[in-house]
Design a protein around this motif. Structure first.
Motif, PDB file in Angstrom:
ATOM      1  N   ASP A  36      22.001  25.849  48.159  1.00 53.07           N
ATOM      2  CA  ASP A  36      22.131  26.371  46.804  1.00 53.07           C
ATOM      3  C   ASP A  36      23.381  25.769  46.194  1.00 53.07           C
ATOM      4  OD1 ASP A  36      24.392  27.798  47.603  1.00 53.07           O
ATOM      5  OD2 ASP A  36      23.262  29.628  47.997  1.00 53.07           O
ATOM      6  N   PRO A  37      23.657  26.051  44.905  1.00 53.35           N
ATOM      7  CA  PRO A  37      24.799  25.412  44.238  1.00 53.35           C
ATOM      8  C   PRO A  37      26.135  25.670  44.907  1.00 53.35           C
ATOM      9  CG  PRO A  37      23.332  26.400  42.627  1.00 53.35           C
ATOM     10  CD  PRO A  37      22.847  26.843  43.976  1.00 53.35           C
ATOM     11  N   ARG A  38      26.241  26.677  45.755  1.00 49.29           N
ATOM     12  CA  ARG A  38      27.526  26.944  46.410  1.00 49.29           C
ATOM     13  C   ARG A  38      27.935  25.785  47.309  1.00 49.29           C
ATOM     14  NH1 ARG A  38      24.187  31.213  47.053  1.00 49.29           N
ATOM     15  NH2 ARG A  38      24.687  33.151  45.975  1.00 49.29           N
ATOM     16  N   THR A 208      34.112  31.532  28.081  1.00 54.62           N
ATOM     17  CA  THR A 208      33.366  31.678  29.330  1.00 54.62           C
ATOM     18  C   THR A 208      34.230  31.284  30.517  1.00 54.62           C
ATOM     19  OG1 THR A 208      31.228  31.341  28.270  1.00 54.62           O
ATOM     20  CG2 THR A 208      31.375  30.815  30.614  1.00 54.62           C
ATOM     21  N   ALA A 209      34.932  30.164  30.411  1.00 51.70           N
ATOM     22  CA  ALA A 209      35.811  29.744  31.507  1.00 51.70           C
ATOM     23  C   ALA A 209      36.906  30.772  31.739  1.00 51.70           C
ATOM     24  CB  ALA A 209      36.417  28.376  31.186  1.00 51.70           C
ATOM     25  N   GLN A 210      37.453  31.285  30.661  1.00 50.85           N
ATOM     26  CA  GLN A 210      38.509  32.292  30.778  1.00 50.85           C
ATOM     27  C   GLN A 210      37.978  33.556  31.437  1.00 50.85           C
ATOM     28  OE1 GLN A 210      39.905  34.336  27.108  1.00 50.85           O
ATOM     29  NE2 GLN A 210      41.883  33.410  27.554  1.00 50.85           N
ATOM     30  N   ARG A 211      36.770  33.970  31.073  1.00 55.37           N
ATOM     31  CA  ARG A 211      36.194  35.184  31.660  1.00 55.37           C
ATOM     32  C   ARG A 211      35.889  34.985  33.142  1.00 55.37           C
ATOM     33  NH1 ARG A 211      30.453  38.096  30.026  1.00 55.37           N
ATOM     34  NH2 ARG A 211      30.828  40.072  31.130  1.00 55.37           N
ATOM     35  N   LEU A 212      35.313  33.854  33.515  1.00 60.96           N
ATOM     36  CA  LEU A 212      35.036  33.579  34.918  1.00 60.96           C
ATOM     37  C   LEU A 212      36.324  33.544  35.734  1.00 60.96           C
ATOM     38  CD1 LEU A 212      32.235  30.893  34.529  1.00 60.96           C
ATOM     39  CD2 LEU A 212      31.998  33.093  35.687  1.00 60.96           C
ATOM     40  N   LEU A 226      29.778  34.041  41.265  1.00 61.63           N
ATOM     41  CA  LEU A 226      29.566  34.464  39.885  1.00 61.63           C
ATOM     42  C   LEU A 226      28.744  33.435  39.112  1.00 61.63           C
ATOM     43  CD1 LEU A 226      33.060  35.957  39.027  1.00 61.63           C
ATOM     44  CD2 LEU A 226      30.884  37.180  38.876  1.00 61.63           C
ATOM     45  N   VAL A 227      29.037  32.159  39.310  1.00 59.89           N
ATOM     46  CA  VAL A 227      28.281  31.114  38.613  1.00 59.89           C
ATOM     47  C   VAL A 227      26.814  31.160  39.036  1.00 59.89           C
ATOM     48  CG1 VAL A 227      27.965  28.615  38.401  1.00 59.89           C
ATOM     49  CG2 VAL A 227      30.250  29.600  38.200  1.00 59.89           C
ATOM     50  N   VAL A 228      26.579  31.293  40.337  1.00 63.31           N
ATOM     51  CA  VAL A 228      25.196  31.365  40.818  1.00 63.31           C
ATOM     52  C   VAL A 228      24.502  32.602  40.256  1.00 63.31           C
ATOM     53  CG1 VAL A 228      23.766  31.675  42.871  1.00 63.31           C
ATOM     54  CG2 VAL A 228      25.646  30.041  42.906  1.00 63.31           C
TER      55      VAL A 228
END
Length: 707
Positions: A36-38, A208-212, A226-228
């Motif tokens: 997966d993307p991880r 979005t970057a700031q929130r992540l 979180l991204v996944v």
């Protein structure tokens, strides 16, 4: 907090691939390896740390110890640090700790594991040794590592969790100063953005970057999860080439397990207290009915934190979503009503807008506390609240004052997503885009103002005039820029401003669009007093645009009448620039930085560099300006461009700035009234003077030089 909890629970998340096809952590937890993307994330960020580790593994240095919380990426950083170097890698594991030389078993053939001297002899060819999870080494392996370092047999890179108990031989390497020490903190926001862009393959919206970054707390493992999760839930979407996340945090089973392990077991009373905070934070610890005793126990365990005002909040951003996800619908409804009884969103937004306006005009923007507006934006709610658009405009203004230009663009864009013809959001987008060097976006924003058919009783808004001034400046038309900024100051002084509601209604009527939703109510006296409309800031923009002599006296008069320290400071900036007083400009730059006005401070330091007569002082000012500008997210203001391109003539600088902004030779020639050949010749000379070869290299050079 989450990292410390997981470490203390022996459930570290900093997993490394095992030969068995599973992930094994130092704490013994196993995670099945899945495609997966991880597993495909490139290494990003940590450039300074990477250089420091590599330096410690060369020359006469003995090595370095890297400590970090779980999920900070210490194992990956170690692997990247020795990439390309001949090295040996050993890993401490809890299950093999009782076995002699267990960590070195794959490196010590046969009888080599019988004694320390034989083990040392077997490792003679090893010049660089990486010891991952050194706190889990058996005593014999720890003694071997200590011997190799003490006798300079190999350069050693150790990794271990911060504060973890480790064999005495390992701890002695630090106590005896044989190895240098690097403590990894959470990944900074700028590096999170770089990592996300590399992973997602496109631009990531600043909000979005700031929130992540905030929700993951800079923890790489949690960031990946979180991204996944947000992509699988359809919340993280690519819109027009930009990745944007809106909606609540999706608590997948994997995330809930990780957070649950960090929080540990709680009793019934503690669970109720956690739920109360999760649905209503911050909770007033002094209010009647607050369960103080359970909250005290939760605070002792590090699950909640209490500030000086005795307001209680959860200790990690993911605790709230995890707790709320475990509550049934009826209980959630009751807790929501108990925690936030009949919340008046309009009043809360109006109060936050007033707070932001006061904060900006006071000049001290070092601390911006998130409120109802940020929550509604993140969760994509409040579409029927007209105050949300005004909030976005004010929030964009504050971000621009702080030098957070990408955030300013994102906030103004969010406002325009909700109300496409909102005047202050259009003005803020134009200002922040031009100050970022994006002339085309700024011109598009101003092009949506219906200036050709405004009713006579509506004067041109100050915010529009100020935005237009920065567009003129980016085009290299200084006289027009100064004139527009002066007009904005006069509009502020006379109070001639266009209320947002009238602007939106007039624009919609002109375009033949459908009737808007809820009306955009003006604030207070009916005039918009937010972004870019204050005379003080308009006059100071004249200073920033290179004409301080025109406004220095007026700024000094305002300084004598306005409360606070900001007006005198901006007046000092104008006076020092008129007098070409380098030391005074240096002082102004530092005072502006102390207030959080980083872009203003960078420009003042650039002014100081040009004013200094001795090279040493000028170099110091240039270095300070560069440091500040690097925090301003790619700022391209005239003052910084002037500092970045000192060998260019004014005409070459004007053309180079337009070329860096993405304009073709034909477009530049049309704007400046020149022939295409003249533009090409001037641009070639600029390339020669800057050591550049084309537009891409020119933009990169200007970006590096100006931050």
């Amino acid at each position: 907090m989450l990292e410390r909890s997981l470490t203390s629970a022996d459930a570290t998340l900093c997993a490394v691939p095992c030969r068995t096809g599973m992930y094994q952590s130092g704490g013994g937890l196993l995670f099945i390896h899945m495609e997966d993307p991880r597993d495909k994330w490139p290494f990003g960020g940590r450039g300074a740390e990477l250089d420091l580790i590599r330096e410690a593994l060369h020359g006469d240095r003995r090595g370095i110890v890297v400590t970090a919380g779980a999920g900070a990426g210490r194992s990956r950083l170690a692997a990247e640090s020795v990439a390309g170097l001949p090295h040996a890698w050993v890993t401490g594991t809890r299950g093999t700790a009782p076995l002699r030389f267990a960590a070195f078993a794959h490196l010590l053939p046969g009888a080599a594991a019988d004694s320390l001297s034989r083990a040392v002899d077997a490792l003679r060819p090893v010049r660089v040794l990486v010891v991952d999870d050194a706190h889990l080494l058996d005593d014999a392996s720890a003694a071997l590592v200590h011997h190799l370092v003490a006798n300079r047999r190999a350069r050693v890179l150790l990794t271990l969790p911060g504060g973890a108990a480790a064999p005495d031989a390992v701890l002695a390497l630090g106590r005896q100063h044989m190895l240098s020490h690097l403590r990894l903190g959470p990944l900074p926001a700028t590096e999170v953005t770089q990592v996300l862009s590399a992973v997602l393959g496109d631009h990531v919206e600043a909000l979005t970057a700031q929130r992540l970054r905030r929700v993951s707390d800079g923890n790489l493992w949690l960031l990946r999860e979180l991204v996944v999760a947000t992509r699988e839930a359809g919340m993280l979407r690519r819109v027009n080439g930009v990745w944007r996340w809106r909606g609540a945090v999706p608590m997948t089973g994997r995330l809930r397990d990780l957070v649950g392990a960090a929080m540990g077991e709680v009793d019934g009373a503690e669970r109720e207290a956690l739920e109360l905070v999760a649905f209503g934070e911050p909770v007033d610890a002094t209010a009647a009915g607050t369960p103080v005793a359970p909250l005290e126990r939760l605070e002792a365990r590090g699950l909640v934190v209490t500030d000086d005002a005795l307001l209680v909040r959860l200790a990690h951003p993911l605790f709230g979503p995890a707790v709320r996800a475990g509550v049934g619908r009826l209980r959630a409804l009751r807790l929501s009503r108990t925690a936030r009884p009949q919340e008046n969103l309009a009043a809360a937004l109006s109060a936050q807008c007033a707070e932001l306006t006061a904060l900006g005009h006071a000049g001290d923007v070092t601390q911006v506390v998130p409120g109802i507006g940020e929550r509604l934006t993140e969760e994509d709610e409040g579409w029927d609240e007209p105050g949300m658009v005004d909030f976005c405009a004010r929030r964009a203004w504050i971000a621009r004052l702080r030098g957070e230009l990408r955030e300013a663009v994102a906030w103004s864009t969010e406002g325009l997503r909700r109300s496409p013809l909102h005047g202050p959001c259009l003005a803020e987008l134009a200002c922040s885009a031009t100050q970022s060097g994006d002339l085309l976006t700024a011109e598009d924003a101003l092009g949506r103002w219906p200036q050709d058919s405004l009713p006579e009783f509506l004067a041109t808004p100050a915010s529009f005039l100020l935005a237009r001034a920065w567009v003129f400046a980016t085009r290299g038309e200084q006289d027009a820029a100064v004139g527009s900024a002066l007009a904005a100051a006069r509009a502020c002084r006379s109070g001639a401003r266009l209320p947002d509601g009238l602007f939106a209604l007039h624009s919609l009527a002109r375009s033949g669009a459908a009737k808007p939703g809820p009306p955009l109510a003006p604030h207070g006296d009916g005039r918009f007093t937010g972004p870019g409309s204050g005379e003080l800031f308009a006059l100071h923009d004249v200073v920033r645009l290179g004409a301080p002599g025109l406004v220095a006296d007026r700024l000094r008069r305002l300084a004598d009448t306005l409360p606070g320290d900001l007006a005198p400071l901006l007046a000092d900036h104008a006076a020092a620039l008129v007098a070409a007083d380098g030391p005074a400009l240096d002082k102004v730059a530092r005072r502006l930085a102390d207030l959080g006005l980083l872009l203003h401070a960078a420009e003042a330091a650039g002014h100081a560099a040009k004013a200094h007569r001795d090279t040493r002082s000028a170099d110091a000012s240039i270095a300070y300006a560069s440091t500040l500008a690097q925090a301003c997210q790619g700022a391209h203001t005239p003052a910084l461009l002037d500092l970045a391109t000192p060998r260019l003539t004014p005409r070459q600088r004007q053309i180079a700035g337009l070329a860096a902004a993405g304009l073709t030779n034909r477009e530049i020639a049309k704007r400046l009234g020149l022939s295409i050949r003249t533009v090409a010749n001037q641009l070639c000379r600029a390339y020669e003077n800057l050591g550049s070869s084309d537009r891409t290299a020119l933009r990169r050079l200007i970006s590096l030089a100006s931050g």
